[in-house]
Design an enzyme around this catalytic site. Structure first.
Site, PDB file in Angstrom:
ATOM      1  N   ARG A  93       0.846  -1.206   0.000  1.00 16.37           N
ATOM      2  CA  ARG A  93       0.000   0.000   0.000  1.00 16.37           C
ATOM      3  C   ARG A  93       0.876   1.250   0.000  1.00 16.37           C
ATOM      4  NH1 ARG A  93      -5.140   1.918   2.318  1.00 16.37           N
ATOM      5  NH2 ARG A  93      -5.166   4.096   1.689  1.00 16.37           N
ATOM      6  N   ARG A 103      -5.376   1.768  -4.669  1.00  9.05           N
ATOM      7  CA  ARG A 103      -4.623   1.105  -3.601  1.00  9.05           C
ATOM      8  C   ARG A 103      -4.604  -0.398  -3.795  1.00  9.05           C
ATOM      9  NH1 ARG A 103      -8.322   3.461   0.221  1.00  9.05           N
ATOM     10  NH2 ARG A 103      -7.915   5.230  -1.109  1.00  9.05           N
ATOM     11  N   ASP A 106      -6.968  -1.780   1.182  1.00 10.41           N
ATOM     12  CA  ASP A 106      -7.438  -0.874   2.226  1.00 10.41           C
ATOM     13  C   ASP A 106      -8.175  -1.738   3.238  1.00 10.41           C
ATOM     14  OD1 ASP A 106      -7.996   1.554   3.522  1.00 10.41           O
ATOM     15  OD2 ASP A 106      -9.885   1.803   2.448  1.00 10.41           O
ATOM     16  N   ASP A 108     -10.154  -1.472   6.877  1.00 11.77           N
ATOM     17  CA  ASP A 108     -10.711  -0.562   7.878  1.00 11.77           C
ATOM     18  C   ASP A 108     -11.597  -1.317   8.855  1.00 11.77           C
ATOM     19  OD1 ASP A 108      -9.684   1.948   6.843  1.00 11.77           O
ATOM     20  OD2 ASP A 108     -11.080   1.673   5.181  1.00 11.77           O
TER      21      ASP A 108
END
Length: 148
Positions: A93, A103, A106, A108
């Site tokens: 990343r 990217r 990711d 989260d």
């Protein structure tokens, strides 16, 4: 007879976490790598199917592959968040000037111990749809985020 005390590592609380995944740079490759890493290093409880979504924000980029994972961990919230950023780094990343840009991966935290911690759950179908699939398959529900 009293039961023996648990070793310190096992005595730490176990937390449940819903993670949103997104990639639009060689997404099949990076999804497989992310699943391999998280599957080896965490307790993977459930996962959603991957869905193809159009970019939000910066539109001049390839579509995203998005999914959700449900894991348990002995790490506390901030340590687990740092762990996910480290996994992103391991997957190449690059954090550029465009926050919503392309990217490799990711990761989260959407919900922690049954509570929504990311407003993106309410704002973006690319987060909500996979998370809801995982919730349905695991029989879990979420408490709403505390809104100010």
């Amino acid at each position: 007879m009293p039961s023996p005390s648990l070793p310190t590592e096992q005595a730490t609380p176990l937390h449940e976490c819903l993670i949103s995944l997104g990639s639009n740079i060689d997404p099949d490759h990076y999804f497989a790598q992310a699943l391999d890493i998280i599957g080896r290093e965490c307790n993977l409880l459930a996962r959603s199917k991957a869905i193809l979504t159009t970019p939000v924000g910066f539109k001049q980029q390839p579509d995203f592959l998005n999914a959700a994972l449900f894991v348990s961990t002995h790490l506390e919230y901030e340590a687990f968040r740092a762990y996910l950023k480290e996994v992103e780094d391991r997957l190449g990343r690059v954090r550029g000037t465009i926050k919503s840009g392309p990217r490799t991966m990711d990761l989260d935290i959407v919900a922690w111990d049954g509570k929504v911690v990311d407003e993106g759950y309410y704002q973006h179908d690319y987060v909500k749809t996979p998370v809801d699939e995982v919730l349905a398959s695991s029989g879990r529900t979420l408490e709403p985020a505390k809104r100010s």
